[in-house]
Design a protein around this motif. Structure first.
Motif, PDB file in Angstrom:
ATOM      1  N   THR A  46       1.011  -1.503   0.126  1.00 20.65           N
ATOM      2  CA  THR A  46      -0.287  -0.359  -0.194  1.00 20.65           C
ATOM      3  C   THR A  46       1.538   1.401   0.225  1.00 20.65           C
ATOM      4  O   THR A  46       1.717   1.858   0.779  1.00 20.65           O
ATOM      5  CB  THR A  46      -1.244   0.202   1.144  1.00 20.65           C
ATOM      6  OG1 THR A  46      -1.499  -1.121   1.191  1.00 20.65           O
ATOM      7  CG2 THR A  46      -1.555   0.796   0.886  1.00 20.65           C
ATOM      8  N   VAL A  50      -0.297  -0.300  -4.687  1.00 23.94           N
ATOM      9  CA  VAL A  50      -1.384  -0.431  -4.883  1.00 23.94           C
ATOM     10  C   VAL A  50      -1.619   0.949  -3.569  1.00 23.94           C
ATOM     11  O   VAL A  50      -0.872   1.485  -2.428  1.00 23.94           O
ATOM     12  CB  VAL A  50      -1.480  -1.452  -3.389  1.00 23.94           C
ATOM     13  CG1 VAL A  50      -3.083  -1.237  -3.237  1.00 23.94           C
ATOM     14  CG2 VAL A  50      -1.585  -3.298  -4.289  1.00 23.94           C
ATOM     15  N   PHE A  52      -4.846   2.981  -1.628  1.00 20.98           N
ATOM     16  CA  PHE A  52      -5.856   2.637  -0.719  1.00 20.98           C
ATOM     17  C   PHE A  52      -7.266   3.589  -1.667  1.00 20.98           C
ATOM     18  O   PHE A  52      -6.822   4.653  -1.501  1.00 20.98           O
ATOM     19  CB  PHE A  52      -6.025   2.669   0.595  1.00 20.98           C
ATOM     20  CG  PHE A  52      -6.836   2.922   2.041  1.00 20.98           C
ATOM     21  CD1 PHE A  52      -7.681   1.260   2.051  1.00 20.98           C
ATOM     22  CD2 PHE A  52      -7.791   3.745   2.561  1.00 20.98           C
ATOM     23  CE1 PHE A  52      -9.051   1.595   2.486  1.00 20.98           C
ATOM     24  CE2 PHE A  52      -8.914   3.992   2.890  1.00 20.98           C
ATOM     25  CZ  PHE A  52      -9.143   2.272   3.454  1.00 20.98           C
ATOM     26  N   TYR A 145      -9.204  -0.786  -3.083  1.00 26.24           N
ATOM     27  CA  TYR A 145      -7.758  -1.147  -3.326  1.00 26.24           C
ATOM     28  C   TYR A 145      -7.793  -0.844  -4.594  1.00 26.24           C
ATOM     29  O   TYR A 145      -8.456  -1.252  -6.188  1.00 26.24           O
ATOM     30  CB  TYR A 145      -7.098  -2.845  -3.387  1.00 26.24           C
ATOM     31  CG  TYR A 145      -6.920  -2.412  -1.861  1.00 26.24           C
ATOM     32  CD1 TYR A 145      -6.436  -1.944  -0.518  1.00 26.24           C
ATOM     33  CD2 TYR A 145      -7.951  -3.758  -1.048  1.00 26.24           C
ATOM     34  CE1 TYR A 145      -6.137  -2.651   0.409  1.00 26.24           C
ATOM     35  CE2 TYR A 145      -7.728  -3.711   0.259  1.00 26.24           C
ATOM     36  CZ  TYR A 145      -6.763  -3.372   0.622  1.00 26.24           C
ATOM     37  OH  TYR A 145      -6.767  -3.842   2.125  1.00 26.24           O
ATOM     38  N   TYR A 175      -2.991 -11.228   1.248  1.00 28.40           N
ATOM     39  CA  TYR A 175      -2.532  -9.872   0.483  1.00 28.40           C
ATOM     40  C   TYR A 175      -1.879 -10.673  -1.235  1.00 28.40           C
ATOM     41  O   TYR A 175      -2.162 -10.213  -2.410  1.00 28.40           O
ATOM     42  CB  TYR A 175      -1.613  -8.774   0.737  1.00 28.40           C
ATOM     43  CG  TYR A 175      -1.939  -7.510   0.847  1.00 28.40           C
ATOM     44  CD1 TYR A 175      -2.673  -6.764   0.068  1.00 28.40           C
ATOM     45  CD2 TYR A 175      -1.858  -6.966   2.034  1.00 28.40           C
ATOM     46  CE1 TYR A 175      -2.632  -5.469   0.614  1.00 28.40           C
ATOM     47  CE2 TYR A 175      -2.541  -5.483   2.989  1.00 28.40           C
ATOM     48  CZ  TYR A 175      -2.905  -5.021   1.949  1.00 28.40           C
ATOM     49  OH  TYR A 175      -2.905  -4.320   2.603  1.00 28.40           O
TER      50      TYR A 175
END
Length: 308
Positions: A46, A50, A52, A145, A175
């Motif tokens: 994150t 990726v 949020f 996501y 994940y």
């Protein structure tokens, strides 16, 4: 053979994301490493690969209302603070998402329940379970996501240059099991190192050591076999993240190279990272160009043998 980066990186649709782009923000950074070889890259998830999506108060509040639990707008706005506290409490009582003591799903069940308790939302056991299942499903879906535009092209670029790529993250195994596959990223990575499985979180050295072990079998990207006398060295691994202590200090203390991404243009934060010695880039495109500009050797030399 010396492998160097090419100066173009394209997305799936063929759009050129960069071509020999100038990076003024890092021009004055001194060379931080003596060795000039990268055989593996580990990435945080994150904020690195990726993003949020949405606000946690909306995800939690919507889950409660969908399950028939009334929650006021004022209470909903308190959820981020309550979640942070619940997350810390649950991490103290059950480190590393429960490690081998409880499942990661049970860990999140306790964290979600505590988050609502801290804002004073009263629920019976059936309501708690329904709300939790709704929250848990949301955080395993596209609703929570998204993938940064440069993530997939960067991972494909790494594969073309023989670089083994993987995840090194303070996260649970979901994940690797479902979220990254759902987002289309797992097919471009070879190893997955999560604190839940290791029992140690970044910046602890053990999780970085485990990542080296996880990457080692994939150094020839599965096409050939690696000679038994060849070992992946820490200085041959580049770790990319977005947290100074966890990703930069932890990685460098473990002997890795490390760079940080300032995805959200947090100028003061990034400047603090630079003062602390970190190389800071805007995105993965910048990282690829930096590797090329610094003429790093990428991927294997003669370590790979044709399998029999």
């Amino acid at each position: 053979m010396l492998r160097r980066t090419c100066f173009s990186l394209t997305c799936n649709g063929g759009k050129i994301l960069y071509q020999n782009r100038h990076i003024s923000s890092n021009e004055n950074i001194k060379k931080a490493f003596k060795s000039k070889r990268i055989r593996a890259i580990s990435c945080d998830v994150t904020g690195t690969l990726v993003s949020f999506l949405g606000r946690i108060e909306d995800h939690y509040g919507d889950a409660a209302r969908t399950c028939g639990v009334e929650i006021s707008q004022e209470t909903k706005l308190l959820i981020p603070q309550s979640f942070n506290k619940a997350y810390k409490e649950t991490s103290v009582s059950h480190p590393c998402f429960g490690n081998s003591c409880i499942s990661s799903k049970e860990w999140w069940r306790r964290c979600v329940k505590r988050s609502f308790e801290l804002v004073g939302t009263s629920m019976n056991e059936q309501e708690e379970e329904r709300v939790f299942q709704r929250v848990y499903s949301t955080f395993g879906s596209h609703a929570a996501y998204g993938v940064f535009d440069d993530a997939t092209p960067f991972l494909k670029w790494c594969k073309r240059h023989g670089i083994t790529c993987g995840v090194l993250s303070n996260a649970d195994e979901r994940y690797g099991d479902s979220i990254l596959p759902m987002l289309g990223l797992s097919d471009h990575m070879q190893f997955f190192t999560f604190s839940k499985n290791v029992g140690v979180e970044k910046p602890g050295k053990d999780i970085f050591d485990t990542a080296i072990q996880d990457a080692q079998p994939w150094l020839c990207l599965g096409n050939n076999r690696i000679r038994s006398d060849v070992q992946l060295l820490p200085e041959e691994v580049l770790h990319i993240g977005n947290d100074y202590q966890k990703d930069y200090v932890g990685a460098t203390n473990a002997g890795f190279r490390s760079v940080l991404l300032d995805r959200y243009d947090e100028k003061e934060v990034a400047e603090g990272w630079r003062k602390g010695g970190a190389l800071v880039f805007k995105d993965l495109i910048d990282v690829a160009e930096w590797l090329g500009r610094e003429q790093y050797e990428l991927g294997p030399r003669d370590e790979c043998e044709i399998g029999t």
